[in-house]
Design an enzyme around this catalytic site. Structure first.
Site, PDB file in Angstrom:
ATOM      1  CG  HIS A   1       4.954   7.084  62.166  1.00 30.01           C
ATOM      2  ND1 HIS A   1       5.167   7.866  61.060  1.00 30.01           N
ATOM      3  CD2 HIS A   1       3.695   7.369  62.585  1.00 30.01           C
ATOM      4  CE1 HIS A   1       4.078   8.599  60.837  1.00 30.01           C
ATOM      5  NE2 HIS A   1       3.173   8.317  61.742  1.00 30.01           N
TER       6      HIS A   1
ATOM      7  N   GLY B   1      -2.310  13.800  63.478  1.00 35.42           N
ATOM      8  CA  GLY B   1      -3.327  13.543  62.454  1.00 35.42           C
ATOM      9  C   GLY B   1      -2.712  13.016  61.177  1.00 35.42           C
ATOM     10  CG  ASP B   2      -3.764   9.417  59.442  1.00 34.40           C
ATOM     11  OD1 ASP B   2      -2.582   9.150  59.715  1.00 34.40           O
ATOM     12  OD2 ASP B   2      -4.727   8.700  59.771  1.00 34.40           O
TER      13      ASP B   2
ATOM     14  CE  LYS C   1       3.407  11.615  69.985  1.00 32.95           C
ATOM     15  NZ  LYS C   1       2.736  10.615  69.191  1.00 32.95           N
TER      16      LYS C   1
ATOM     17  CE1 TYR D   1     -11.919  18.003  65.173  1.00 33.31           C
ATOM     18  CE2 TYR D   1     -10.044  17.941  63.678  1.00 33.31           C
ATOM     19  CZ  TYR D   1     -11.067  18.631  64.282  1.00 33.31           C
ATOM     20  OH  TYR D   1     -11.251  19.956  63.993  1.00 33.31           O
TER      21      TYR D   1
ATOM     22  CD  GLU E   1      -9.931   4.918  66.347  1.00 37.91           C
ATOM     23  OE1 GLU E   1      -8.869   5.232  66.894  1.00 37.91           O
ATOM     24  OE2 GLU E   1     -10.032   4.623  65.131  1.00 37.91           O
TER      25      GLU E   1
ATOM     26  CD  GLU F   1       7.320   6.737  65.809  1.00 35.20           C
ATOM     27  OE1 GLU F   1       7.919   7.120  64.785  1.00 35.20           O
ATOM     28  OE2 GLU F   1       6.305   7.289  66.246  1.00 35.20           O
TER      29      GLU F   1
HETATM   30  P1  FAD Z   1       3.471  12.703  65.804  1.00 38.63           P
HETATM   31  O1  FAD Z   1       3.821  12.407  67.215  1.00 38.63           O
HETATM   32  O2  FAD Z   1       3.571  14.094  65.363  1.00 38.63           O
HETATM   33  O3  FAD Z   1       4.385  11.730  64.915  1.00 38.63           O
HETATM   34  C1  FAD Z   1       4.391  11.774  63.490  1.00 38.63           C
HETATM   35  C2  FAD Z   1       5.825  11.512  62.989  1.00 38.63           C
HETATM   36  O4  FAD Z   1       6.665  12.627  63.373  1.00 38.63           O
HETATM   37  C3  FAD Z   1       6.483  10.284  63.613  1.00 38.63           C
HETATM   38  O5  FAD Z   1       7.337   9.751  62.654  1.00 38.63           O
HETATM   39  C4  FAD Z   1       7.264  10.845  64.790  1.00 38.63           C
HETATM   40  O6  FAD Z   1       8.372  10.056  65.141  1.00 38.63           O
HETATM   41  C5  FAD Z   1       7.711  12.205  64.256  1.00 38.63           C
HETATM   42  N1  FAD Z   1       7.798  13.236  65.301  1.00 38.63           N
HETATM   43  C6  FAD Z   1       6.996  13.396  66.390  1.00 38.63           C
HETATM   44  N2  FAD Z   1       7.339  14.512  67.066  1.00 38.63           N
HETATM   45  C7  FAD Z   1       8.369  15.074  66.390  1.00 38.63           C
HETATM   46  C8  FAD Z   1       9.139  16.238  66.574  1.00 38.63           C
HETATM   47  N3  FAD Z   1       8.918  17.064  67.620  1.00 38.63           N
HETATM   48  N4  FAD Z   1      10.116  16.516  65.661  1.00 38.63           N
HETATM   49  C9  FAD Z   1      10.341  15.705  64.603  1.00 38.63           C
HETATM   50  N5  FAD Z   1       9.622  14.552  64.380  1.00 38.63           N
HETATM   51  C10 FAD Z   1       8.665  14.253  65.260  1.00 38.63           C
HETATM   52  N6  FAD Z   1      -5.389  10.411  62.631  1.00 38.63           N
HETATM   53  C11 FAD Z   1      -6.368  11.328  62.355  1.00 38.63           C
HETATM   54  O7  FAD Z   1      -6.220  12.095  61.406  1.00 38.63           O
HETATM   55  N7  FAD Z   1      -7.497  11.393  63.137  1.00 38.63           N
HETATM   56  C12 FAD Z   1      -7.695  10.598  64.208  1.00 38.63           C
HETATM   57  O8  FAD Z   1      -8.719  10.699  64.886  1.00 38.63           O
HETATM   58  C13 FAD Z   1      -6.688   9.627  64.531  1.00 38.63           C
HETATM   59  N8  FAD Z   1      -6.804   8.813  65.607  1.00 38.63           N
HETATM   60  C14 FAD Z   1      -5.762   7.986  65.966  1.00 38.63           C
HETATM   61  C15 FAD Z   1      -5.840   7.227  67.146  1.00 38.63           C
HETATM   62  C16 FAD Z   1      -4.786   6.401  67.536  1.00 38.63           C
HETATM   63  C17 FAD Z   1      -4.893   5.633  68.828  1.00 38.63           C
HETATM   64  C18 FAD Z   1      -3.613   6.311  66.737  1.00 38.63           C
HETATM   65  C19 FAD Z   1      -2.470   5.416  67.142  1.00 38.63           C
HETATM   66  C20 FAD Z   1      -3.530   7.031  65.546  1.00 38.63           C
HETATM   67  C21 FAD Z   1      -4.586   7.893  65.159  1.00 38.63           C
HETATM   68  N9  FAD Z   1      -4.526   8.678  64.004  1.00 38.63           N
HETATM   69  C22 FAD Z   1      -5.524   9.571  63.703  1.00 38.63           C
HETATM   70  C23 FAD Z   1      -3.377   8.550  63.121  1.00 38.63           C
HETATM   71  C24 FAD Z   1      -2.238   9.444  63.562  1.00 38.63           C
HETATM   72  O9  FAD Z   1      -2.628  10.797  63.404  1.00 38.63           O
HETATM   73  C25 FAD Z   1      -1.083   9.100  62.642  1.00 38.63           C
HETATM   74  O10 FAD Z   1      -0.559   7.844  63.021  1.00 38.63           O
HETATM   75  C26 FAD Z   1      -0.013  10.141  62.595  1.00 38.63           C
HETATM   76  O11 FAD Z   1       0.877   9.769  61.551  1.00 38.63           O
HETATM   77  C27 FAD Z   1       0.781  10.224  63.868  1.00 38.63           C
HETATM   78  O12 FAD Z   1       0.138  10.908  64.868  1.00 38.63           O
HETATM   79  P2  FAD Z   1       0.957  11.290  66.174  1.00 38.63           P
HETATM   80  O13 FAD Z   1       0.096  12.085  67.040  1.00 38.63           O
HETATM   81  O14 FAD Z   1       1.642  10.104  66.736  1.00 38.63           O
HETATM   82  O15 FAD Z   1       2.036  12.223  65.437  1.00 38.63           O
END
Ligand code: FAD
Length: 290
Positions: free
Chosen positions: A149, A105-106, A165, A49, A17, A158
């Site tokens: 998380h 995303g963060d 997904k 991103y 990455e 989680e």
């Molecule tokens: P989500 O799946 O939305 O999860 C976030 C939180 O919400 C979790 O607690 C989950 O349990 C909960 N949740 C999920 N779906 C729902 C739902 N439908 N209803 C209620 N709660 C829900 N961040 C960036 O900004 N840019 C990047 O390029 C980036 N790259 C990454 C690459 C990898 C491999 C990983 C592991 C992380 C990366 N991140 C990046 C960080 C990531 O965006 C964060 O970890 C973020 O907090 C979670 O992303 P996610 O897609 O898993 O979110």
């Protein structure tokens, strides 16, 4: 080529990455890192991103594909409206990007809640569903956590959304970083029991420094095993910590490879040295092909 197809091969994939540069000062280091790691023939790479640097992600992904002939996956987050997201996806399709890592995303500021730009796109699963529903042909990756998380009440929560997904169309998952393989093995066993069949690629971070470790564990929720923490505490400086981190990551990778993981994905933080040392050690032990 779709990354899921590479992950289905018997040989484990090696991937890196890269972080899209936030400004010009980061470009030179990044370019050197990409050139050095491209020499290690990764099967694929990915580029992070951020909303403010989104164009750099897209530019870098297409450049890596054209210049180095390495499959490069673009990360995409829920930082944009659904319309803007479709524009980005159309652009990626035109440019020949084959794989997207669909994430929530963060938050732009650490410690603050993530505010979606569009209520339709609040979570990773929403973005995955949008990509699939709109008929794009990208391979889709998604993130998952082996531990809790930081925003989740528990791992149960989680797991439920990780499953969503996959049901929404993710072809493969990449884990958040972890330092104890037990968490990864438990997650995979649970996923298989629940009928989730997609490849789950371990995401690995060799500890770069005490400060980075603190930041990354707070952001990811990853815990540090007592033995690793003790070795870090005893290390006199960041060089010694880096060496501890490399040794720990080599033993993690060796165990993961023996367990026949689909691949090893390294969070490089745009530094080549640690992943190069780890790969050399694994090749030296004949755990990875040269
Ligand atoms: P989500 O799946 O939305 O999860 C976030 C939180 O919400 C979790 O607690 C989950 O349990 C909960 N949740 C999920 N779906 C729902 C739902 N439908 N209803 C209620 N709660 C829900 N961040 C960036 O900004 N840019 C990047 O390029 C980036 N790259 C990454 C690459 C990898 C491999 C990983 C592991 C992380 C990366 N991140 C990046 C960080 C990531 O965006 C964060 O970890 C973020 O907090 C979670 O992303 P996610 O897609 O898993 O979110």
């Amino acid at each position: 080529m779709r990354i899921a197809d590479m992950l289905a091969r018997s040989k484990p994939s090696v991937s890196f990455e890269f972080m899209a540069p936030r400004d010009e000062s980061e470009v030179e280091t990044l370019e050197r890192t990409i050139a050095a790691l491209a020499g290690h023939a990764p099967d694929w790479v990915s580029v992070t991103y951020r909303v403010r640097t989104g164009e750099k992600t897209l530019e870098l992904v297409t450049r890596i594909k054209r210049h180095y002939h390495i499959e490069a996956m673009a990360h995409l987050t829920c930082a944009n409206t659904a319309d803007r997201t479709r524009q980005i996806l159309n652009w990626m399709e035109r440019e020949g990007v084959a794989n997207v890592l669909a994430l929530r995303g963060d938050a732009p500021t650490a410690g603050e809640p993530f505010i979606p730009a569009d209520p339709q796109l609040a979570h990773g699963s929403d973005l995955i569903a949008l990509v699939r529903r709109s008929g794009y042909r990208f391979g889709i990756g998604a993130a998952c956590s082996t531990e809790k998380h930081p925003e989740s009440p528990d791992v149960e929560h989680e797991f439920r959304y990780m499953r969503l997904k996959v049901e929404s169309g993710a072809d493969f998952l990449i884990t958040q970083l972890f330092f104890d393989n037990k968490h990864y093995f438990d997650l995979v066993a649970r996923a298989r029991e629940a009928g989730i069949k997609v490849p789950i690629v371990p995401g690995l971070m060799p500890v770069p420094s005490r400060r980075s470790l603190a930041v990354m564990t707070a952001m990811s929720g990853a815990t540090v095993p007592a033995g690793l923490q003790a070795a870090i505490d005893a290390a006199p400086n960041d060089d010694a910590i880096r060496a501890v981190g490399v040794r720990h990551c080599i033993s993690q990778c060796a165990e993961l490879l023996e367990a026949r993981v689909p691949g090893l994905h390294f969070y490089t933080f745009n530094r080549a040295r640690a992943p190069m040392e780890i790969l050399a050690a694994l090749r030296g032990q004949q755990l990875l092909a040269s």
